[in-house]
Design a protein around this motif. Structure first.
Motif, PDB file in Angstrom:
ATOM      1  N   ASN A 141     -33.217  10.205  30.872  1.00 52.82           N
ATOM      2  CA  ASN A 141     -32.146  10.084  29.471  1.00 52.82           C
ATOM      3  C   ASN A 141     -31.752   8.531  29.516  1.00 52.82           C
ATOM      4  N   PHE A 142     -31.476   7.835  30.768  1.00 56.44           N
ATOM      5  CA  PHE A 142     -30.864   6.545  30.690  1.00 56.44           C
ATOM      6  C   PHE A 142     -32.027   5.665  30.122  1.00 56.44           C
ATOM      7  N   PHE A 143     -33.216   5.551  30.467  1.00 55.38           N
ATOM      8  CA  PHE A 143     -34.219   5.038  30.192  1.00 55.38           C
ATOM      9  C   PHE A 143     -34.647   5.176  28.730  1.00 55.38           C
ATOM     10  N   ASN A 144     -34.578   6.386  28.228  1.00 58.43           N
ATOM     11  CA  ASN A 144     -34.831   6.602  26.873  1.00 58.43           C
ATOM     12  C   ASN A 144     -33.501   6.365  26.013  1.00 58.43           C
ATOM     13  N   GLN A 145     -32.183   6.148  26.510  1.00 62.64           N
ATOM     14  CA  GLN A 145     -31.266   5.621  25.962  1.00 62.64           C
ATOM     15  C   GLN A 145     -30.665   7.034  24.824  1.00 62.64           C
ATOM     16  N   GLU A 146     -30.692   8.238  25.459  1.00 69.03           N
ATOM     17  CA  GLU A 146     -30.400   9.429  24.690  1.00 69.03           C
ATOM     18  C   GLU A 146     -29.468  10.303  25.458  1.00 69.03           C
ATOM     19  N   LEU A 147     -29.035  11.294  24.734  1.00 63.09           N
ATOM     20  CA  LEU A 147     -27.902  12.333  25.221  1.00 63.09           C
ATOM     21  C   LEU A 147     -26.815  11.569  26.014  1.00 63.09           C
ATOM     22  N   TYR A 148     -26.276  10.600  25.380  1.00 66.06           N
ATOM     23  CA  TYR A 148     -25.182   9.942  25.729  1.00 66.06           C
ATOM     24  C   TYR A 148     -23.842  10.577  25.177  1.00 66.06           C
ATOM     25  N   GLY A 149     -22.651  10.041  25.811  1.00 64.22           N
ATOM     26  CA  GLY A 149     -21.413  10.529  25.151  1.00 64.22           C
ATOM     27  C   GLY A 149     -20.765   9.679  23.856  1.00 64.22           C
ATOM     28  N   GLY A 150     -19.662   9.937  23.744  1.00 67.50           N
ATOM     29  CA  GLY A 150     -18.921   9.041  22.653  1.00 67.50           C
ATOM     30  C   GLY A 150     -18.330   7.793  23.256  1.00 67.50           C
ATOM     31  N   PRO A 151     -17.899   6.823  22.336  1.00 69.33           N
ATOM     32  CA  PRO A 151     -17.523   5.513  22.734  1.00 69.33           C
ATOM     33  C   PRO A 151     -16.347   5.496  23.881  1.00 69.33           C
ATOM     34  N   THR A 152     -16.252   4.517  24.987  1.00 70.61           N
ATOM     35  CA  THR A 152     -15.340   4.495  26.103  1.00 70.61           C
ATOM     36  C   THR A 152     -15.124   3.079  26.335  1.00 70.61           C
ATOM     37  N   ASN A 153     -13.797   2.989  26.934  1.00 69.71           N
ATOM     38  CA  ASN A 153     -13.557   1.494  27.419  1.00 69.71           C
ATOM     39  C   ASN A 153     -13.607   1.513  28.801  1.00 69.71           C
ATOM     40  N   LEU A 154     -14.017   2.796  29.491  1.00 67.71           N
ATOM     41  CA  LEU A 154     -14.175   2.689  31.147  1.00 67.71           C
ATOM     42  C   LEU A 154     -15.182   1.630  31.362  1.00 67.71           C
ATOM     43  N   PRO A 155     -15.187   1.292  32.625  1.00 69.45           N
ATOM     44  CA  PRO A 155     -15.911   0.021  33.036  1.00 69.45           C
ATOM     45  C   PRO A 155     -17.372   0.582  33.387  1.00 69.45           C
ATOM     46  N   TRP A 156     -17.565   1.890  33.389  1.00 73.65           N
ATOM     47  CA  TRP A 156     -19.140   2.401  33.414  1.00 73.65           C
ATOM     48  C   TRP A 156     -19.531   2.605  32.382  1.00 73.65           C
ATOM     49  N   GLY A 157     -19.202   2.387  31.200  1.00 73.14           N
ATOM     50  CA  GLY A 157     -19.832   2.711  29.671  1.00 73.14           C
ATOM     51  C   GLY A 157     -20.890   1.952  29.785  1.00 73.14           C
ATOM     52  N   ILE A 158     -21.945   2.418  29.089  1.00 68.23           N
ATOM     53  CA  ILE A 158     -23.115   1.854  28.991  1.00 68.23           C
ATOM     54  C   ILE A 158     -23.688   1.590  27.379  1.00 68.23           C
ATOM     55  N   CYS A 162     -29.186  -0.582  19.169  1.00 67.64           N
ATOM     56  CA  CYS A 162     -28.711   0.184  17.506  1.00 67.64           C
ATOM     57  C   CYS A 162     -29.787   0.929  17.271  1.00 67.64           C
ATOM     58  N   ALA A 163     -31.118   0.774  17.678  1.00 65.64           N
ATOM     59  CA  ALA A 163     -32.078   1.778  17.165  1.00 65.64           C
ATOM     60  C   ALA A 163     -31.864   3.152  17.828  1.00 65.64           C
ATOM     61  N   HIS A 164     -31.218   3.369  18.954  1.00 68.63           N
ATOM     62  CA  HIS A 164     -30.926   4.557  19.266  1.00 68.63           C
ATOM     63  C   HIS A 164     -29.628   5.131  19.026  1.00 68.63           C
ATOM     64  N   CYS A 171     -24.559   1.024  13.949  1.00 68.70           N
ATOM     65  CA  CYS A 171     -24.253  -0.416  13.946  1.00 68.70           C
ATOM     66  C   CYS A 171     -24.245  -0.860  12.453  1.00 68.70           C
ATOM     67  N   PRO A 172     -23.483  -1.902  12.299  1.00 69.09           N
ATOM     68  CA  PRO A 172     -23.709  -2.499  10.858  1.00 69.09           C
ATOM     69  C   PRO A 172     -25.086  -2.708  10.479  1.00 69.09           C
ATOM     70  N   PRO A 173     -25.216  -2.721   9.067  1.00 67.34           N
ATOM     71  CA  PRO A 173     -24.341  -2.345   8.095  1.00 67.34           C
ATOM     72  C   PRO A 173     -24.121  -0.781   7.675  1.00 67.34           C
ATOM     73  N   LEU A 174     -25.038   0.032   8.448  1.00 66.32           N
ATOM     74  CA  LEU A 174     -24.796   1.222   8.302  1.00 66.32           C
ATOM     75  C   LEU A 174     -23.449   2.015   8.874  1.00 66.32           C
ATOM     76  N   GLY A 175     -23.149   1.298   9.976  1.00 69.06           N
ATOM     77  CA  GLY A 175     -21.690   2.020  10.513  1.00 69.06           C
ATOM     78  C   GLY A 175     -21.030   0.782  11.073  1.00 69.06           C
ATOM     79  N   ASP A 176     -19.858   1.305  11.644  1.00 64.95           N
ATOM     80  CA  ASP A 176     -18.694   0.147  11.996  1.00 64.95           C
ATOM     81  C   ASP A 176     -18.688  -0.025  13.475  1.00 64.95           C
ATOM     82  N   PHE A 177     -20.027   0.584  14.231  1.00 63.46           N
ATOM     83  CA  PHE A 177     -19.943   0.216  15.557  1.00 63.46           C
ATOM     84  C   PHE A 177     -20.540  -1.068  15.932  1.00 63.46           C
ATOM     85  N   THR A 178     -20.312  -1.947  16.735  1.00 62.89           N
ATOM     86  CA  THR A 178     -20.863  -3.327  17.173  1.00 62.89           C
ATOM     87  C   THR A 178     -21.808  -3.037  18.292  1.00 62.89           C
TER      88      THR A 178
END
Length: 279
Positions: A141-158, A162-164, A171-178
């Protein structure tokens, strides 16, 4: 992150997901064969059942995805009705872990019946390697960039390309998450939980195998794995089905409660049989 492990030019030969799944399955078979040897049983049965379980697991995993995707999204149902061949096309969608477990278990049961082996005893042997296989396979799942969780500020966040990204974390312009946004690596949480379950079952198999009835270690796996999956689902992005719970959580609850009930029932039966056996 390139999901392809081996390619020739522009042709993708082997994906990391498939490589890790097969590698994990081989690791599970190795651990099971070592446990069979430790118990004085023929380890070749584990390797002989390997292909049975692999094929059964793949079929079950795909069926689960097709069914759950059709229930959650009518567009999938229309696609499968319009073109039934898409049911076996794993590039259109994915697979499901509970279906893989069910299909693999059915195949393993058929193998033990065909070879005259006591199913519960051999289920205890084979199940010891499964959590380790899952711990390895989850990295796909890591290599496919799938089944991840919500945004986090934890140091182990990945980072997730944008395509995934999925709604509402586009990501902008469709969303607000950089692109700098980091997400919970839920694959890692589940991988670590599986590793813990595997180590715990190895200990319990050596400590209580002779005291508990055959099948108890298997039943404990059916309790332990869904527990971790149930908790991880609260973090992983998904669509609630009812009561704020996802379909995966309902599967986890059903499997965990069934495993716990069977475990308690078998222990009680074994305890009640002891006085009459010694009388």
């Amino acid at each position: 992150m390139d999901p392809v492990a081996i390619r020739i030019g522009s042709v993708a030969l082997v994906r990391w997901y498939g490589l890790l799944i097969v590698g994990g399955a081989i690791l599970a078979a190795f651990i099971g064969s070592q446990e069979a040897k430790r118990r004085g049983e023929d380890p070749d049965h584990i390797w002989s059942a390997f292909m049975w379980c692999l094929i059964g697991g793949i079929i079950g995993a795909r069926l689960q995805f097709v069914i759950t995707a059709s229930l959650e999204n009518p567009a999938y149902l229309q696609m499968y009705l319009a073109n039934p061949l898409n049911i076996i096309n794993t590039r259109e969608g994915g697979v499901g872990i509970f279906g893989a477990l069910g299909g693999g278990l059915l195949a393993y049961y058929l193998y033990t019946r065909r070879n005259g082996l006591p199913f519960w005893q051999w289920a205890d042997i084979a199940i010891l390697g499964l959590p380790f296989a899952q711990a390895v396979g989850r990295w796909g799942n890591f290599f496919n960039q799938e089944l991840y969780g919500g945004p986090t500020n934890l140091p182990w966040g990945i980072a997730i390309d944008c395509a995934h990204r999925v709604t509402p974390y586009l990501c902008p312009p469709l969303g607000d998450f950089t692109e700098a946004t980091r997400f919970h690596p839920t694959f890692l949480y589940e991988s670590l939980w599986n590793l813990f379950v595997g180590l715990a079952l190895l200990y319990l198999a050596r400590r209580f195998a002779r005291q508990w009835p055959a099948g108890s270690i298997f039943n404990l796996y059916v309790v332990a794995y869904p527990l971790g999956r149930f908790l991880v689902e609260f973090i992983r992005l998904g669509t609630p089905l009812a009561l704020g719970l996802t379909l995966g959580q309902f599967f986890s609850l059903a499997a965990g409660l069934a495993g716990l009930s069977v475990f308690i029932l078998r222990l009680r039966r074994a305890a009640s049989a002891e006085p009459s056996a010694s009388a």
